[in-house]
Scaffold this motif. Structure first.
Motif, PDB file in Angstrom:
ATOM      1  N   VAL A 106       0.855  -1.188   0.000  1.00 45.50           N
ATOM      2  CA  VAL A 106       0.000   0.000   0.000  1.00 45.50           C
ATOM      3  C   VAL A 106       0.891   1.238   0.000  1.00 45.50           C
ATOM      4  O   VAL A 106       2.054   1.181   0.393  1.00 45.50           O
ATOM      5  CB  VAL A 106      -0.928   0.021   1.239  1.00 45.50           C
ATOM      6  N   PRO A 107       0.375   2.385  -0.435  1.00 44.97           N
ATOM      7  CA  PRO A 107       1.195   3.598  -0.438  1.00 44.97           C
ATOM      8  C   PRO A 107       1.567   4.022   0.978  1.00 44.97           C
ATOM      9  O   PRO A 107       0.872   3.737   1.949  1.00 44.97           O
ATOM     10  CB  PRO A 107       0.258   4.641  -1.086  1.00 44.97           C
ATOM     11  N   LEU A 108       2.698   4.729   1.089  1.00 41.72           N
ATOM     12  CA  LEU A 108       3.094   5.268   2.381  1.00 41.72           C
ATOM     13  C   LEU A 108       2.028   6.212   2.914  1.00 41.72           C
ATOM     14  O   LEU A 108       1.489   7.034   2.172  1.00 41.72           O
ATOM     15  CB  LEU A 108       4.409   6.039   2.261  1.00 41.72           C
ATOM     16  N   ALA A 109       1.723   6.093   4.196  1.00 45.39           N
ATOM     17  CA  ALA A 109       0.732   6.975   4.816  1.00 45.39           C
ATOM     18  C   ALA A 109       1.306   8.348   5.103  1.00 45.39           C
ATOM     19  O   ALA A 109       0.577   9.331   5.192  1.00 45.39           O
ATOM     20  CB  ALA A 109       0.219   6.355   6.109  1.00 45.39           C
ATOM     21  N   MET A 110       2.631   8.430   5.264  1.00 43.61           N
ATOM     22  CA  MET A 110       3.270   9.696   5.604  1.00 43.61           C
ATOM     23  C   MET A 110       4.709   9.665   5.100  1.00 43.61           C
ATOM     24  O   MET A 110       5.401   8.661   5.249  1.00 43.61           O
ATOM     25  CB  MET A 110       3.244   9.896   7.129  1.00 43.61           C
ATOM     26  N   ARG A 111       5.140  10.751   4.481  1.00 44.90           N
ATOM     27  CA  ARG A 111       6.526  10.852   4.050  1.00 44.90           C
ATOM     28  C   ARG A 111       7.429  11.195   5.238  1.00 44.90           C
ATOM     29  O   ARG A 111       6.973  11.744   6.246  1.00 44.90           O
ATOM     30  CB  ARG A 111       6.678  11.936   2.987  1.00 44.90           C
ATOM     31  N   ILE A 112       8.710  10.886   5.103  1.00 43.89           N
ATOM     32  CA  ILE A 112       9.649  11.170   6.190  1.00 43.89           C
ATOM     33  C   ILE A 112       9.687  12.662   6.508  1.00 43.89           C
ATOM     34  O   ILE A 112       9.774  13.059   7.678  1.00 43.89           O
ATOM     35  CB  ILE A 112      11.053  10.633   5.840  1.00 43.89           C
ATOM     36  N   ASP A 113       9.558  13.506   5.483  1.00 41.43           N
ATOM     37  CA  ASP A 113       9.623  14.953   5.753  1.00 41.43           C
ATOM     38  C   ASP A 113       8.345  15.475   6.416  1.00 41.43           C
ATOM     39  O   ASP A 113       8.284  16.634   6.821  1.00 41.43           O
ATOM     40  CB  ASP A 113       9.930  15.750   4.486  1.00 41.43           C
ATOM     41  N   GLU A 114       7.326  14.638   6.557  1.00 44.18           N
ATOM     42  CA  GLU A 114       6.102  15.020   7.252  1.00 44.18           C
ATOM     43  C   GLU A 114       6.096  14.571   8.710  1.00 44.18           C
ATOM     44  O   GLU A 114       5.188  14.941   9.464  1.00 44.18           O
ATOM     45  CB  GLU A 114       4.890  14.417   6.548  1.00 44.18           C
ATOM     46  N   LEU A 115       7.071  13.771   9.119  1.00 40.76           N
ATOM     47  CA  LEU A 115       7.108  13.266  10.487  1.00 40.76           C
ATOM     48  C   LEU A 115       7.473  14.364  11.475  1.00 40.76           C
ATOM     49  O   LEU A 115       8.215  15.290  11.140  1.00 40.76           O
ATOM     50  CB  LEU A 115       8.135  12.134  10.606  1.00 40.76           C
ATOM     51  N   PRO A 116       6.979  14.260  12.708  1.00 42.72           N
ATOM     52  CA  PRO A 116       7.460  15.164  13.759  1.00 42.72           C
ATOM     53  C   PRO A 116       8.887  14.772  14.144  1.00 42.72           C
ATOM     54  O   PRO A 116       9.441  13.796  13.618  1.00 42.72           O
ATOM     55  CB  PRO A 116       6.484  14.903  14.911  1.00 42.72           C
ATOM     56  N   VAL A 117       9.493  15.520  15.049  1.00 45.21           N
ATOM     57  CA  VAL A 117      10.867  15.221  15.471  1.00 45.21           C
ATOM     58  C   VAL A 117      10.920  13.818  16.079  1.00 45.21           C
ATOM     59  O   VAL A 117      10.110  13.464  16.933  1.00 45.21           O
ATOM     60  CB  VAL A 117      11.371  16.256  16.498  1.00 45.21           C
ATOM     61  N   ILE A 118      11.874  13.005  15.618  1.00 37.98           N
ATOM     62  CA  ILE A 118      12.071  11.645  16.122  1.00 37.98           C
ATOM     63  C   ILE A 118      13.289  11.645  17.042  1.00 37.98           C
ATOM     64  O   ILE A 118      14.380  12.038  16.644  1.00 37.98           O
ATOM     65  CB  ILE A 118      12.281  10.646  14.964  1.00 37.98           C
ATOM     66  N   ASP A 119      13.092  11.187  18.280  1.00 35.84           N
ATOM     67  CA  ASP A 119      14.172  11.154  19.263  1.00 35.84           C
ATOM     68  C   ASP A 119      14.878   9.813  19.318  1.00 35.84           C
ATOM     69  O   ASP A 119      16.088   9.739  19.552  1.00 35.84           O
ATOM     70  CB  ASP A 119      13.630  11.484  20.659  1.00 35.84           C
ATOM     71  N   VAL A 120      14.116   8.716  19.173  1.00 34.99           N
ATOM     72  CA  VAL A 120      14.662   7.375  19.313  1.00 34.99           C
ATOM     73  C   VAL A 120      14.125   6.495  18.189  1.00 34.99           C
ATOM     74  O   VAL A 120      12.929   6.521  17.885  1.00 34.99           O
ATOM     75  CB  VAL A 120      14.287   6.744  20.678  1.00 34.99           C
ATOM     76  N   VAL A 121      15.016   5.716  17.578  1.00 36.65           N
ATOM     77  CA  VAL A 121      14.654   4.762  16.537  1.00 36.65           C
ATOM     78  C   VAL A 121      14.978   3.367  17.061  1.00 36.65           C
ATOM     79  O   VAL A 121      16.098   3.103  17.509  1.00 36.65           O
ATOM     80  CB  VAL A 121      15.437   5.014  15.239  1.00 36.65           C
ATOM     81  N   PHE A 122      14.004   2.457  17.038  1.00 36.49           N
ATOM     82  CA  PHE A 122      14.250   1.062  17.395  1.00 36.49           C
ATOM     83  C   PHE A 122      14.115   0.195  16.157  1.00 36.49           C
ATOM     84  O   PHE A 122      13.169   0.367  15.381  1.00 36.49           O
ATOM     85  CB  PHE A 122      13.266   0.572  18.460  1.00 36.49           C
ATOM     86  N   VAL A 123      15.051  -0.724  15.967  1.00 34.95           N
ATOM     87  CA  VAL A 123      14.989  -1.697  14.873  1.00 34.95           C
ATOM     88  C   VAL A 123      14.955  -3.088  15.489  1.00 34.95           C
ATOM     89  O   VAL A 123      15.833  -3.438  16.278  1.00 34.95           O
ATOM     90  CB  VAL A 123      16.200  -1.568  13.925  1.00 34.95           C
ATOM     91  N   SER A 124      13.952  -3.893  15.134  1.00 39.21           N
ATOM     92  CA  SER A 124      13.788  -5.204  15.762  1.00 39.21           C
ATOM     93  C   SER A 124      14.698  -6.271  15.168  1.00 39.21           C
ATOM     94  O   SER A 124      15.185  -7.149  15.882  1.00 39.21           O
ATOM     95  CB  SER A 124      12.329  -5.659  15.656  1.00 39.21           C
ATOM     96  N   HIS A 125      14.915  -6.209  13.840  1.00 34.28           N
ATOM     97  CA  HIS A 125      15.778  -7.197  13.187  1.00 34.28           C
ATOM     98  C   HIS A 125      16.115  -6.698  11.796  1.00 34.28           C
ATOM     99  O   HIS A 125      15.626  -5.649  11.369  1.00 34.28           O
ATOM    100  CB  HIS A 125      15.125  -8.581  13.156  1.00 34.28           C
TER     101      HIS A 125
END
Length: 229
Positions: free
Chosen positions: A1-20
């Motif tokens: 499905v198409p992306l619901a939000m582009r990266i430039d539309e995101l609010p400030v991200i403080d922490v990124v978690f990657v599961s695998h």
């Protein structure tokens, strides 16, 4: 499905978690875009990720590598990497060279004796791990994000992806008061139709005697205002 939000539309991200490190969970272009858009973000990841992230431009000082049950505090929250039954691989020669897992997040800011807790399982098959998580975090979780899709055929997928019935059992194992179904309705990965997981979840909730109001399903791009803890 198409992306619901582009990266430039995101609010400030403080922490990124990657599961695998599977490609549908760890995309090199996305990490490079995140690093450029959010240069101050901290990456909380399983063991073995730091060299790969460095290759995408993420400074080593901003990466927190964790083994299972390791804990780190970032910006007032406590993050614990919890075990899951899964695996990792990106090339023909790197099977299980990078760890995988879920993340438990605790916020003791309101009440140190009873912190607000969130758990994301990561991709996983059903295992003893979730009873262990429930025992380790006595008192349970306020919210659980658990996969409900990509589970058929069971002879092939059972060891690595839970089905909706097992997702509800995980909710019970970890003592989650509310759950959010994830990992469904986006990519065609397995044999079940994209709209099958909600139907199977409804059956599972009935069989387990769990109020459907406790298990939320969001459509792609949907947002909801939830009551404060």
């Amino acid at each position: 499905v198409p992306l619901a939000m582009r990266i430039d539309e995101l609010p400030v991200i403080d922490v990124v978690f990657v599961s695998h490190n599977h490609y549908d969970h760890l995309d090199a272009d996305t990490i490079r875009a995140f690093s450029a858009r959010f240069p101050g973000a901290v990456y909380v990841v399983p063991l073995g990720f730091k060299p790969w992230l460095a290759g995408q431009g993420v400074p080593a000082a901003q990466v927190r590598e964790l083994d299972w049950w390791d804990r780190v505090s970032v910006r007032g929250l406590d993050f614990t990497l919890v075990p899951a039954q899964h695996w990792s691989k990106r090339t023909l020669t790197d099977s299980n060279r990078m760890l995988w897992g879920g993340i438990a997040i605790e916020d003791a800011g309101r009440d140190a004796a009873k912190p607000w807790r969130f758990l994301y399982t990561g991709d996983t098959g059903y295992s003893q791990d979730f009873r262990d998580v429930g025992a380790r975090f006595a008192g349970g979780f306020d919210w659980l994000a658990v996969p409900i899709g990509a589970y058929e055929p069971r002879w092939f997928m059972q060891a690595q992806h839970v089905n909706p019935d097992e997702a509800v059992q995980i909710m019970r194992d970890v003592g989650a008061r509310q759950a959010l179904g994830v990992h469904w309705g986006t990519f065609v990965l397995t044999d079940e139709p994209l709209d099958q997981p909600p139907k199977d979840l409804a059956v599972a909730l009935s069989l387990h005697g769990v109020d459907p109001a406790r298990f939320q399903l969001f459509g792609n791009g949907e947002t909801r205002r939830l009551p404060a803890p």
